[in-house]
Write a protein that holds these residues in place. Structure first.
Motif, mmCIF file in Angstrom:
data_model
loop_
_atom_site.group_PDB
_atom_site.id
_atom_site.type_symbol
_atom_site.label_atom_id
_atom_site.label_comp_id
_atom_site.label_asym_id
_atom_site.label_seq_id
_atom_site.Cartn_x
_atom_site.Cartn_y
_atom_site.Cartn_z
ATOM 1 N N ARG A 139 14.985 19.267 -36.554
ATOM 2 C CA ARG A 139 14.767 18.334 -37.663
ATOM 3 C C ARG A 139 13.941 17.127 -37.190
ATOM 4 O O ARG A 139 13.101 16.618 -37.924
ATOM 5 N N THR A 189 11.200 14.233 -44.722
ATOM 6 C CA THR A 189 10.824 15.092 -45.845
ATOM 7 C C THR A 189 9.479 14.677 -46.439
ATOM 8 O O THR A 189 8.637 15.525 -46.749
ATOM 9 N N ASN A 218 4.929 20.089 -47.609
ATOM 10 C CA ASN A 218 5.304 19.543 -46.299
ATOM 11 C C ASN A 218 5.432 20.597 -45.195
ATOM 12 O O ASN A 218 6.089 20.366 -44.186
HETATM 13 P P1 IDP Z 1 14.048 18.780 -46.199
HETATM 14 O O1 IDP Z 1 13.107 19.963 -46.326
HETATM 15 O O2 IDP Z 1 13.430 17.691 -45.367
HETATM 16 O O3 IDP Z 1 15.419 19.188 -45.740
HETATM 17 P P2 IDP Z 1 15.215 18.459 -48.879
HETATM 18 O O4 IDP Z 1 15.625 17.179 -49.488
HETATM 19 O O5 IDP Z 1 16.287 19.420 -48.435
HETATM 20 O O6 IDP Z 1 14.207 18.132 -47.660
HETATM 21 O O7 IDP Z 1 14.265 19.191 -49.928
HETATM 22 C C1 IDP Z 1 13.866 20.519 -49.714
HETATM 23 C C2 IDP Z 1 12.391 20.637 -50.043
HETATM 24 O O8 IDP Z 1 12.204 20.404 -51.432
HETATM 25 C C3 IDP Z 1 11.477 19.636 -49.355
HETATM 26 O O9 IDP Z 1 11.121 20.008 -48.025
HETATM 27 C C4 IDP Z 1 10.283 19.646 -50.277
HETATM 28 O O10 IDP Z 1 9.479 20.816 -50.074
HETATM 29 C C5 IDP Z 1 10.953 19.765 -51.647
HETATM 30 N N1 IDP Z 1 11.186 18.448 -52.253
HETATM 31 C C6 IDP Z 1 12.163 17.564 -51.968
HETATM 32 N N2 IDP Z 1 12.044 16.454 -52.702
HETATM 33 C C7 IDP Z 1 10.953 16.636 -53.481
HETATM 34 C C8 IDP Z 1 10.284 15.827 -54.468
HETATM 35 O O11 IDP Z 1 10.696 14.709 -54.777
HETATM 36 N N3 IDP Z 1 9.173 16.368 -55.035
HETATM 37 C C9 IDP Z 1 8.708 17.604 -54.720
HETATM 38 N N4 IDP Z 1 9.283 18.388 -53.807
HETATM 39 C C10 IDP Z 1 10.391 17.915 -53.187
#
Ligand code: IDP
Ligand code: MG
Length: 160
Positions: A96, A102, A123
């Motif tokens: 991580r 994120t 991302n």
């Molecule tokens: P993480 O991948 O860093 O664990 P999470 O909050 O678990 O982040 O969210 C999973 C994935 O969902 C993120 O990596 C991203 O691709 C997508 N995501 C999260 N928040 C948003 C947002 O506000 N807009 C668009 N996509 C999002």
């Protein structure tokens, strides 16, 4: 025989790492694998895979109430992903850190997202957020027999 790495086997964790479709399309697969490989974690599973919608929904089920959920599912299923299993002591939290925040604009330089991406919705990589989720996600993305147990030749130079 000198096999000190076996001593640490009790603390060994597994994590599910995935190059998302944008990472594959942008030719970043080798770069991303390389970050974990160079760090010294052990690769135990690897495949290129077109994710079905149902699997994407199951993987991200905790986010199903979020407004971006439909777009997230479209994104993850928009092209092939690279599914990986990585093993090591502390690998979940360390991966991580290597991945970064994120939102790539908030991710530190030197992290994968900090170096290679600009938007949360693009991302480039996923990493499990806990050892429990590591196990859950590996069971979702890999079938019986797809993971491989082996001892790296460099083991005594990685682990004392
Ligand atoms: P993480 O991948 O860093 O664990 P999470 O909050 O678990 O982040 O969210 C999973 C994935 O969902 C993120 O990596 C991203 O691709 C997508 N995501 C999260 N928040 C948003 C947002 O506000 N807009 C668009 N996509 C999002
Ligand atoms: Mg997450």
């Amino acid at each position: 025989i000198f096999l000190p790495h076996l001593v640490a086997s009790l603390e060994v964790e597994e994590t599910y790492i995935m190059v998302k479709p944008d990472g594959v399309q942008r030719g970043l697969v080798g770069e991303i694998i390389s970050r974990f490989e160079k760090k010294g974690f052990k690769l135990t599973g690897l495949k290129l895979f077109q994710c079905p919608k149902e699997l994407a929904e199951e993987h991200y089920k905790d986010l199903s109430a979020k407004p971006f959920f439909p777009k997230l599912i479209d994104y993850i299923t928009s092209g092939p992903v690279v599914c990986m299993a990585w093993e090591g002591v502390g690998v979940v939290a360390s991966a991580r850190k290597l991945i970064g925040a994120t939102n790539p604009l908030q991710a530190e330089p030197g992290t994968i997202r900090g170096d290679l991406a600009v938007q949360t919705g693009r991302n480039v990589v996923h990493g499990s957020d806990s050892p429990e989720n590591g196990k859950r996600e590996l069971a979702l993305w890999f079938k019986e027999g797809e993971l491989c147990q082996w001892t790296p030749a460099q083991a005594p130079w990685l682990w004392e």
